[in-house]
Design a protein around this motif. Sequence first.
Motif, mmCIF file in Angstrom:
data_model
loop_
_atom_site.group_PDB
_atom_site.id
_atom_site.type_symbol
_atom_site.label_atom_id
_atom_site.label_comp_id
_atom_site.label_asym_id
_atom_site.label_seq_id
_atom_site.Cartn_x
_atom_site.Cartn_y
_atom_site.Cartn_z
ATOM 1 N N UNK A 1 0.836 -1.202 0.000
ATOM 2 C CA UNK A 1 0.000 0.000 0.000
ATOM 3 C C UNK A 1 0.870 1.250 0.000
ATOM 4 N N UNK A 2 1.902 1.261 0.834
ATOM 5 C CA UNK A 2 2.788 2.425 0.888
ATOM 6 C C UNK A 2 3.501 2.635 -0.444
ATOM 7 N N UNK A 3 3.904 1.556 -1.073
ATOM 8 C CA UNK A 3 4.579 1.659 -2.369
ATOM 9 C C UNK A 3 3.624 2.227 -3.428
ATOM 10 N N UNK A 4 2.390 1.773 -3.425
ATOM 11 C CA UNK A 4 1.405 2.284 -4.377
ATOM 12 C C UNK A 4 1.110 3.764 -4.137
ATOM 13 N N UNK A 5 1.019 4.158 -2.876
ATOM 14 C CA UNK A 5 0.794 5.568 -2.563
ATOM 15 C C UNK A 5 1.962 6.420 -3.040
ATOM 16 N N UNK A 6 3.170 5.909 -2.864
ATOM 17 C CA UNK A 6 4.357 6.626 -3.313
ATOM 18 C C UNK A 6 4.332 6.799 -4.831
ATOM 19 N N UNK A 7 3.978 5.738 -5.555
ATOM 20 C CA UNK A 7 3.893 5.804 -7.010
ATOM 21 C C UNK A 7 2.819 6.801 -7.452
#
Length: 66
Positions: A22-28
Amino acid sequence: MKKQKKRVGELEKEMMISHAEILELQKERLQLEEKLKGTSNIPVIPINVKEEKKSEKLQDKSASKK
């Protein structure tokens, strides 16, 4: 008891992986938003402005009917 502790450990690991994704997707998503802001020259009209204009038009029409 050991079986339950093992299961809890597996679930905790699964939760950590999910949170990391989830954090990676938010960063992207944030990176894409920043990229679009930098390259876009298209004016953006907030939805609130359209709603206000519609209500003004409705008031103008109702005033002209009287």
